[in-house]
Scaffold this active site. Structure first.
Site, PDB file in Angstrom:
ATOM      1  N   ASP A  55       9.210  -5.784  -0.797  1.00  0.00           N
ATOM      2  CA  ASP A  55       8.025  -5.194  -1.422  1.00  0.00           C
ATOM      3  C   ASP A  55       6.746  -5.789  -0.849  1.00  0.00           C
ATOM      4  OD1 ASP A  55       8.650  -3.147  -3.349  1.00  0.00           O
ATOM      5  OD2 ASP A  55       9.816  -4.677  -4.375  1.00  0.00           O
ATOM      6  N   HIS A  70      17.254  -2.498  -9.439  1.00  0.00           N
ATOM      7  CA  HIS A  70      17.552  -1.590  -8.321  1.00  0.00           C
ATOM      8  C   HIS A  70      18.991  -1.087  -8.296  1.00  0.00           C
ATOM      9  CE1 HIS A  70      13.718  -1.630  -6.365  1.00  0.00           C
ATOM     10  NE2 HIS A  70      13.682  -2.938  -6.273  1.00  0.00           N
TER      11      HIS A  70
HETATM   12  C1  3PY Z   1      12.051  -7.550  -2.376  1.00  0.00           C
HETATM   13  O1  3PY Z   1      12.296  -7.969  -1.231  1.00  0.00           O
HETATM   14  O2  3PY Z   1      11.129  -6.765  -2.638  1.00  0.00           O
HETATM   15  C2  3PY Z   1      12.862  -7.996  -3.472  1.00  0.00           C
HETATM   16  O3  3PY Z   1      12.560  -7.706  -4.597  1.00  0.00           O
HETATM   17  C3  3PY Z   1      14.069  -8.790  -3.122  1.00  0.00           C
HETATM   18  O4  3PY Z   1      14.681  -9.290  -4.191  1.00  0.00           O
HETATM   19 MG    MG Z   2      11.115  -6.198  -4.795  1.00  0.00          MG
END
Ligand code: 3PY
Ligand code: MG
Length: 258
Positions: free
Chosen positions: A173, A44
């Protein structure tokens, strides 16, 4: 075995952070702050493959284990960061046992996996290939992220895959994937996190999680989570700068925010 992998597997409480700033100075500041590990976030943040090696080098100066979150499941990316000397990999969005087995294959040398042998930094640029081959499987941490509805459904089979050290929960996610965003989704998300944690622990895997702040780290550790990724260098920079600026303004204007 490396101390880092032993501590992960033995479920010692570890606190680290994501490194998103693509500069060795930020890595040195983070390492010197006393984290147990750091994780360079190639998924990211905008970090080039060449720069990753310099960031790992900067962490090595402080003897802080630097793992790398790779952008996806490509074996070439996993090999690249391990060849650069990463202490482990964090593989995002693992939703099936098949994907978990592919991550093991890319991370471990035969007979456990199929990682390719090469003269990278980890093997002293070719000078110590036999030494590195002898120890790499035991030293490197393989953490996989469970952060989708499909991963939640398949958690028992994923956690049973040999060669995986740690199941890492991505609440961001996961909340999107199971439709549990915001305050109204909190209970649903917490239930999903607890169910992943229970399944992973009963398969003998350590469990990690991302937390944006330290507020509930103690509570999650009571559920058996031992590996905490606390925010990121960018998040800490923003939050502490904002707090400092607000405190200064409060001092200048008798408490009124300008
Ligand atoms: C998420 O919260 O989706 C992550 O990948 C955090 O590292
Ligand atoms: Mg994630």
């Amino acid at each position: 075995m490396s101390d880092f992998r032993r501590n992960c597997i033995e479920q010692k409480l570890l606190v680290g952070t994501f490194a998103a700033i693509p500069h060795p100075v930020a890595i040195e500041v983070t390492a010197a702050a006393g984290v147990d590990f750091l994780c360079i976030d190639w998924e990211h943040s905008q970090i080039s493959r060449e720069r990753i090696e310099d960031l790992i080098r900067a962490a090595d100066v402080h003897r802080v284990p630097a793992m790398v979150r790779v952008p996806g499941h490509a074996a070439e990316d996993i090999a690249a960061v391990l060849d650069a000397g990463a202490a482990g990999v964090l593989v995002p969005r693992v939703s099936t046992a098949e994907q978990a087995r592919a991550a093991v294959k890319a991370t471990r040398y035969p007979p456990l996996g199929a990682r390719g042998v090469g003269p990278g930094r980890a093997a002293a640029y070719g000078y110590r290939i036999p030494d590195y081959l002898a120890k790499a499987n035991a030293e490197l941490v393989l953490a996989i992220q469970v952060e989708t509805a499909e991963g939640l459904t398949n958690i028992a089979e994923i956690a049973a895959v040999d060669g995986v050290d740690l199941i890492f929960i991505g609440p961001g996610d996961l909340s999107v994937s199971i439709d549990a965003m915001g305050p109204t989704g909190k209970d649903r998300l917490d239930t999903a996190i607890k169910s992943i944690t229970r399944a992973a622990l009963s398969a003998g895997r350590a469990v990690g999680i991302f937390r944006p702040s330290a507020d509930d780290v103690g509570a999650w550790s009571e559920d058996g989570i031992s590996f905490f990724m606390l925010a990121s260098d960018t998040m800490f920079l923003g939050a502490s700068l904002a707090a400092g600026v607000n405190a200064a303004r409060a001092g200048l204007h008798g408490g009124e925010k300008t």
